[in-house]
Scaffold this active site. Structure first.
Site, PDB file in Angstrom:
ATOM      1  N   GLY A  80       0.716  -1.255  -0.012  1.00  0.00           N
ATOM      2  CA  GLY A  80      -0.001  -0.106   0.072  1.00  0.00           C
ATOM      3  C   GLY A  80       0.895   1.318   0.046  1.00  0.00           C
ATOM      4  N   TRP A  82       2.294   3.010  -2.437  1.00  0.00           N
ATOM      5  CA  TRP A  82       2.111   3.837  -3.575  1.00  0.00           C
ATOM      6  C   TRP A  82       0.542   4.307  -3.201  1.00  0.00           C
ATOM      7  CZ3 TRP A  82       3.800   3.162  -9.276  1.00  0.00           C
ATOM      8  CH2 TRP A  82       5.345   3.034  -9.193  1.00  0.00           C
ATOM      9  N   ASP A  98      -5.428  -5.800  -5.123  1.00  0.00           N
ATOM     10  CA  ASP A  98      -4.311  -6.655  -5.087  1.00  0.00           C
ATOM     11  C   ASP A  98      -4.977  -7.830  -4.856  1.00  0.00           C
ATOM     12  OD1 ASP A  98      -0.975  -6.389  -4.583  1.00  0.00           O
ATOM     13  OD2 ASP A  98      -2.153  -8.226  -4.362  1.00  0.00           O
ATOM     14  N   ASP A 114      -8.513 -10.005  -8.424  1.00  0.00           N
ATOM     15  CA  ASP A 114      -7.952  -9.935  -9.543  1.00  0.00           C
ATOM     16  C   ASP A 114      -8.580  -8.977 -10.688  1.00  0.00           C
ATOM     17  OD1 ASP A 114      -6.192 -10.640 -11.844  1.00  0.00           O
ATOM     18  OD2 ASP A 114      -6.821 -12.902 -11.599  1.00  0.00           O
ATOM     19  N   ASP A 138       3.338  -1.004  -9.679  1.00  0.00           N
ATOM     20  CA  ASP A 138       4.431  -1.451  -9.343  1.00  0.00           C
ATOM     21  C   ASP A 138       4.880  -2.934  -9.039  1.00  0.00           C
ATOM     22  OD1 ASP A 138       7.296  -0.646  -8.456  1.00  0.00           O
ATOM     23  OD2 ASP A 138       6.607  -0.633  -6.485  1.00  0.00           O
ATOM     24  N   LYS A 178       6.330  -0.582 -13.692  1.00  0.00           N
ATOM     25  CA  LYS A 178       7.712  -1.013 -13.559  1.00  0.00           C
ATOM     26  C   LYS A 178       7.989  -2.028 -14.662  1.00  0.00           C
ATOM     27  CE  LYS A 178       9.137  -2.268  -9.501  1.00  0.00           C
ATOM     28  NZ  LYS A 178       9.293  -3.146  -8.257  1.00  0.00           N
TER      29      LYS A 178
END
Length: 228
Positions: A80, A82, A98, A114, A138, A178
């Site tokens: 958590g 970000w 998540d 999901d 990320d 990322k």
């Protein structure tokens, strides 16, 4: 909204970690790195859930991604960090998604699920009150130690996040994900350039120097009519 630049944390004296029979050499090396990482200590002191919070703070200082009125979607958000940054930087609404459970974050809606589920775009759009203005990812897979394999796996995650972002972003929106340095991210860059006005690579100062991670920052979403 003006904001002071993020200052790198000061470095303290190095901590020596004794090896132990119950720990593998890799675990000992990881523990030593964590104990001697100034960003880990700074995150703990400042109340961030992970050192990764500094990466988004630095990216936001450079690209001005988060501001008043922005609706933010954080994919693969656990634990958590970000999401915390998006809330504290003044986003109008923040959703964190998540597969893993995330402890509640004041000012954000946390969803365990999901994001690739077929019904998720409709649910998230409703929770956001419209399309997202900024989609963050990320996410990173568990590394195998084989550079080429790890690179392919993280690019695959970024592609999944981008595919989702294209379906939920509002025109003019932005996307951050990322990736690892390597040749196979060319395909995702081609798609980004088709869908966004500006695409940049960035390596935040808080990203470990020995790490091959990079972030793609795409701004100015052209709208779903621009899809290839």
């Amino acid at each position: 909204m003006s904001r002071p630049p993020v200052k790198p944390p000061s470095r303290s004296l190095s901590v020596f970690v004794k090896s132990a029979k119950s720990r593998s050499p890799a675990s000992t090396a990881w523990l030593k790195r964590q104990l001697n990482d100034p960003y880990v200590a700074a995150a703990r002191q400042q109340g961030w859930r992970s050192r990764a919070a500094f990466k988004l703070l630095e990216l936001d200082d450079k690209f001005k991604l988060i501001h008043k009125g922005v609706r933010v979607l954080d994919l693969g958000a656990a634990p958590g960090g970000w999401t915390q940054v998006a809330v504290k930087r003044g986003a109008a609404s923040v959703l964190a998604v998540d597969l893993l459970p995330i402890d509640p974050i004041q000012g954000a809606v946390v969803i365990q699920g999901d994001f690739t589920d077929p019904d998720m775009p409709v649910r998230l759009t409703a929770d956001l009150g419209g399309g997202a203005d900024l989609v963050l990812s990320d996410m990173a897979p568990n590394t195998t130690g084989h550079a080429a394999t790890d690179h392919i796996r993280i690019v695959a995650l970024a592609e999944m996040a981008l595919d989702f972002a294209v379906g939920i972003l509002s025109p003019g929106g932005a996307f951050v994900a990322k990736v690892f340095q390597g040749g196979s991210e060319k395909q995702i860059l081609d798609v980004l350039k088709q869908n966004f006005s500006h695409v940049r690579h960035a390596k935040p100062p808080s990203s470990r120097k020995e790490s091959s991670e990079l972030y793609v920052v795409a701004m100015g979403f052209k709208g779903r009519s621009a899809e290839a």
